[in-house]
Design a protein around this motif. Structure first.
Motif, PDB file in Angstrom:
ATOM      1  N   GLU A  32     -23.477 -28.214  17.031  1.00  0.00           N
ATOM      2  CA  GLU A  32     -24.312 -28.371  18.224  1.00  0.00           C
ATOM      3  C   GLU A  32     -23.402 -28.763  19.386  1.00  0.00           C
ATOM      4  OE1 GLU A  32     -27.590 -27.770  18.535  1.00  0.00           O
ATOM      5  OE2 GLU A  32     -27.492 -27.056  16.467  1.00  0.00           O
ATOM      6  N   PRO A  33     -23.786 -28.446  20.611  1.00  0.00           N
ATOM      7  CA  PRO A  33     -22.921 -28.765  21.761  1.00  0.00           C
ATOM      8  C   PRO A  33     -22.498 -30.233  21.834  1.00  0.00           C
ATOM      9  CG  PRO A  33     -24.642 -27.263  22.437  1.00  0.00           C
ATOM     10  CD  PRO A  33     -24.947 -27.662  21.017  1.00  0.00           C
ATOM     11  N   SER A  34     -23.405 -31.153  21.570  1.00  0.00           N
ATOM     12  CA  SER A  34     -23.026 -32.574  21.639  1.00  0.00           C
ATOM     13  C   SER A  34     -22.054 -32.933  20.521  1.00  0.00           C
ATOM     14  CB  SER A  34     -24.261 -33.479  21.569  1.00  0.00           C
ATOM     15  OG  SER A  34     -24.915 -33.324  20.326  1.00  0.00           O
ATOM     16  N   GLU A  35     -22.248 -32.344  19.348  1.00  0.00           N
ATOM     17  CA  GLU A  35     -21.317 -32.581  18.240  1.00  0.00           C
ATOM     18  C   GLU A  35     -19.953 -31.968  18.546  1.00  0.00           C
ATOM     19  OE1 GLU A  35     -23.970 -32.634  14.219  1.00  0.00           O
ATOM     20  OE2 GLU A  35     -23.765 -30.699  15.247  1.00  0.00           O
ATOM     21  N   ARG A  36     -19.939 -30.801  19.149  1.00  0.00           N
ATOM     22  CA  ARG A  36     -18.686 -30.131  19.493  1.00  0.00           C
ATOM     23  C   ARG A  36     -17.933 -30.963  20.533  1.00  0.00           C
ATOM     24  NH1 ARG A  36     -15.361 -27.235  16.981  1.00  0.00           N
ATOM     25  NH2 ARG A  36     -16.920 -25.731  16.404  1.00  0.00           N
ATOM     26  N   ALA A  37     -18.649 -31.496  21.528  1.00  0.00           N
ATOM     27  CA  ALA A  37     -18.012 -32.332  22.547  1.00  0.00           C
ATOM     28  C   ALA A  37     -17.399 -33.576  21.904  1.00  0.00           C
ATOM     29  CB  ALA A  37     -19.019 -32.726  23.620  1.00  0.00           C
ATOM     30  N   ASP A  38     -18.128 -34.204  20.994  1.00  0.00           N
ATOM     31  CA  ASP A  38     -17.601 -35.379  20.285  1.00  0.00           C
ATOM     32  C   ASP A  38     -16.387 -35.011  19.450  1.00  0.00           C
ATOM     33  OD1 ASP A  38     -19.626 -36.913  21.375  1.00  0.00           O
ATOM     34  OD2 ASP A  38     -20.849 -36.924  19.539  1.00  0.00           O
ATOM     35  N   ASN A  39     -16.437 -33.848  18.790  1.00  0.00           N
ATOM     36  CA  ASN A  39     -15.335 -33.380  17.960  1.00  0.00           C
ATOM     37  C   ASN A  39     -14.082 -33.131  18.807  1.00  0.00           C
ATOM     38  OD1 ASN A  39     -14.115 -32.302  15.556  1.00  0.00           O
ATOM     39  ND2 ASN A  39     -14.513 -30.265  16.339  1.00  0.00           N
ATOM     40  N   ILE A  40     -14.266 -32.522  19.965  1.00  0.00           N
ATOM     41  CA  ILE A  40     -13.140 -32.250  20.861  1.00  0.00           C
ATOM     42  C   ILE A  40     -12.534 -33.553  21.369  1.00  0.00           C
ATOM     43  CG2 ILE A  40     -12.544 -31.323  23.145  1.00  0.00           C
ATOM     44  CD1 ILE A  40     -14.578 -29.041  22.511  1.00  0.00           C
ATOM     45  N   LEU A  41     -13.380 -34.491  21.754  1.00  0.00           N
ATOM     46  CA  LEU A  41     -12.886 -35.770  22.259  1.00  0.00           C
ATOM     47  C   LEU A  41     -12.154 -36.541  21.165  1.00  0.00           C
ATOM     48  CD1 LEU A  41     -12.598 -37.664  24.605  1.00  0.00           C
ATOM     49  CD2 LEU A  41     -14.886 -38.556  24.095  1.00  0.00           C
ATOM     50  N   ALA A  42     -12.689 -36.560  19.947  1.00  0.00           N
ATOM     51  CA  ALA A  42     -12.011 -37.235  18.836  1.00  0.00           C
ATOM     52  C   ALA A  42     -10.658 -36.580  18.561  1.00  0.00           C
ATOM     53  CB  ALA A  42     -12.887 -37.203  17.585  1.00  0.00           C
ATOM     54  N   ALA A  43     -10.607 -35.270  18.655  1.00  0.00           N
ATOM     55  CA  ALA A  43      -9.342 -34.554  18.454  1.00  0.00           C
ATOM     56  C   ALA A  43      -8.342 -34.921  19.544  1.00  0.00           C
ATOM     57  CB  ALA A  43      -9.586 -33.049  18.441  1.00  0.00           C
ATOM     58  N   ALA A  44      -8.809 -35.024  20.787  1.00  0.00           N
ATOM     59  CA  ALA A  44      -7.924 -35.378  21.902  1.00  0.00           C
ATOM     60  C   ALA A  44      -7.376 -36.799  21.728  1.00  0.00           C
ATOM     61  CB  ALA A  44      -8.664 -35.252  23.229  1.00  0.00           C
ATOM     62  N   VAL A  45      -8.201 -37.720  21.252  1.00  0.00           N
ATOM     63  CA  VAL A  45      -7.734 -39.091  20.998  1.00  0.00           C
ATOM     64  C   VAL A  45      -6.684 -39.080  19.892  1.00  0.00           C
ATOM     65  CG1 VAL A  45      -8.413 -41.383  20.175  1.00  0.00           C
ATOM     66  CG2 VAL A  45      -9.828 -40.198  21.865  1.00  0.00           C
ATOM     67  N   ALA A  46      -6.921 -38.308  18.843  1.00  0.00           N
ATOM     68  CA  ALA A  46      -5.947 -38.213  17.748  1.00  0.00           C
ATOM     69  C   ALA A  46      -4.614 -37.654  18.254  1.00  0.00           C
ATOM     70  CB  ALA A  46      -6.501 -37.339  16.621  1.00  0.00           C
ATOM     71  N   LEU A  82     -10.161 -34.478  30.886  1.00  0.00           N
ATOM     72  CA  LEU A  82     -10.009 -34.739  29.459  1.00  0.00           C
ATOM     73  C   LEU A  82      -9.261 -36.052  29.235  1.00  0.00           C
ATOM     74  CD1 LEU A  82     -10.306 -33.995  26.499  1.00  0.00           C
ATOM     75  CD2 LEU A  82      -8.290 -32.530  26.724  1.00  0.00           C
ATOM     76  N   ARG A  83      -8.192 -36.268  29.978  1.00  0.00           N
ATOM     77  CA  ARG A  83      -7.430 -37.515  29.832  1.00  0.00           C
ATOM     78  C   ARG A  83      -8.273 -38.728  30.224  1.00  0.00           C
ATOM     79  NH1 ARG A  83      -3.087 -34.228  31.915  1.00  0.00           N
ATOM     80  NH2 ARG A  83      -1.694 -33.760  30.188  1.00  0.00           N
ATOM     81  N   ASP A  84      -9.107 -38.597  31.253  1.00  0.00           N
ATOM     82  CA  ASP A  84      -9.985 -39.712  31.636  1.00  0.00           C
ATOM     83  C   ASP A  84     -10.957 -40.063  30.507  1.00  0.00           C
ATOM     84  OD1 ASP A  84      -8.753 -39.985  34.094  1.00  0.00           O
ATOM     85  OD2 ASP A  84     -10.353 -38.977  35.221  1.00  0.00           O
ATOM     86  N   GLU A  85     -11.502 -39.050  29.859  1.00  0.00           N
ATOM     87  CA  GLU A  85     -12.411 -39.309  28.730  1.00  0.00           C
ATOM     88  C   GLU A  85     -11.666 -39.950  27.565  1.00  0.00           C
ATOM     89  OE1 GLU A  85     -15.772 -39.221  28.413  1.00  0.00           O
ATOM     90  OE2 GLU A  85     -15.630 -38.915  30.566  1.00  0.00           O
ATOM     91  N   VAL A  86     -10.453 -39.468  27.301  1.00  0.00           N
ATOM     92  CA  VAL A  86      -9.628 -40.080  26.248  1.00  0.00           C
ATOM     93  C   VAL A  86      -9.386 -41.549  26.579  1.00  0.00           C
ATOM     94  CG1 VAL A  86      -7.319 -40.112  25.209  1.00  0.00           C
ATOM     95  CG2 VAL A  86      -8.562 -37.950  25.447  1.00  0.00           C
ATOM     96  N   MET A  87      -9.105 -41.831  27.847  1.00  0.00           N
ATOM     97  CA  MET A  87      -8.837 -43.210  28.249  1.00  0.00           C
ATOM     98  C   MET A  87     -10.088 -44.069  28.110  1.00  0.00           C
ATOM     99  SD  MET A  87      -6.529 -45.332  28.976  1.00  0.00           S
ATOM    100  CE  MET A  87      -5.214 -44.142  29.160  1.00  0.00           C
ATOM    101  N   ARG A  88     -11.253 -43.535  28.424  1.00  0.00           N
ATOM    102  CA  ARG A  88     -12.496 -44.303  28.238  1.00  0.00           C
ATOM    103  C   ARG A  88     -12.669 -44.693  26.779  1.00  0.00           C
ATOM    104  NH1 ARG A  88     -13.959 -40.555  32.142  1.00  0.00           N
ATOM    105  NH2 ARG A  88     -14.530 -41.521  34.121  1.00  0.00           N
ATOM    106  N   VAL A  89     -12.399 -43.758  25.888  1.00  0.00           N
ATOM    107  CA  VAL A  89     -12.479 -44.057  24.450  1.00  0.00           C
ATOM    108  C   VAL A  89     -11.422 -45.080  24.063  1.00  0.00           C
ATOM    109  CG1 VAL A  89     -12.175 -43.089  22.130  1.00  0.00           C
ATOM    110  CG2 VAL A  89     -13.506 -41.846  23.842  1.00  0.00           C
ATOM    111  N   ALA A  90     -10.218 -44.928  24.588  1.00  0.00           N
ATOM    112  CA  ALA A  90      -9.129 -45.860  24.261  1.00  0.00           C
ATOM    113  C   ALA A  90      -9.468 -47.277  24.719  1.00  0.00           C
ATOM    114  CB  ALA A  90      -7.822 -45.385  24.900  1.00  0.00           C
ATOM    115  N   VAL A  91     -10.055 -47.397  25.896  1.00  0.00           N
ATOM    116  CA  VAL A  91     -10.452 -48.722  26.397  1.00  0.00           C
ATOM    117  C   VAL A  91     -11.572 -49.283  25.528  1.00  0.00           C
ATOM    118  CG1 VAL A  91     -11.560 -49.917  28.336  1.00  0.00           C
ATOM    119  CG2 VAL A  91      -9.651 -48.343  28.755  1.00  0.00           C
ATOM    120  N   ARG A  92     -12.572 -48.467  25.243  1.00  0.00           N
ATOM    121  CA  ARG A  92     -13.704 -48.905  24.416  1.00  0.00           C
ATOM    122  C   ARG A  92     -13.257 -49.350  23.030  1.00  0.00           C
ATOM    123  NH1 ARG A  92     -17.093 -44.187  22.674  1.00  0.00           N
ATOM    124  NH2 ARG A  92     -15.586 -44.226  20.994  1.00  0.00           N
TER     125      ARG A  92
END
Length: 126
Positions: A32-46, A82-92
């Motif tokens: 699903e689009p929301s799952e794909r977005a989460d998957n992409i963001l998790a991959a970017a953090v990794a 993409l980097r801003d979203e990665v940083m939001r996750v990193a801060v969280r």
């Protein structure tokens, strides 16, 4: 021969490899689009944890997410977004190494992180 198509003699065993050196017989999961977005963001953090915050590329994220580069572009129009979203996750999630790299590179999201987190992150660079 078209892009992404490779002709392999029948005598050779193993998966058919396309022009991008990815096995063509690997099926992508339909998410699903929301799952794909989460998957992409998790991959970017990794990728950021492994390669460094500034070292994130769409190609690396696509490979990590088992996705296409075009799909990464669909969700994140620029590497800065993409980097801003990665940083939001990193801060969280308090990924100090990523936060430290963000602070050092002047990332706006990292600059807005709590002072205590920024301080702890920068100590990892020392």
């Amino acid at each position: 021969m078209g892009l992404g198509v490779a002709r392999v003699p029948a005598a050779l065993d193993g998966p058919v490899i396309n022009d991008y050196s990815r096995p063509m017989n690997i099926k992508r999961l339909r998410l699903e689009p929301s799952e794909r977005a989460d998957n992409i963001l998790a991959a970017a953090v990794a990728v950021a944890l492994r390669e460094g915050f500034r070292g994130i590329t769409r190609d690396q994220v696509a490979a990590e997410a088992n996705s296409s580069v075009g799909l990464i572009y669909t969700y994140y129009r620029s590497m800065d977004s993409l980097r801003d979203e990665v940083m939001r996750v990193a801060v969280r999630d308090k990924h100090l190494a990523i936060v430290a790299q963000g602070v050092a590179s002047g990332n706006v999201v990292a600059a807005r992180a709590p002072a205590e987190l920024r301080r702890a992150a920068l100590q990892t660079l020392a």
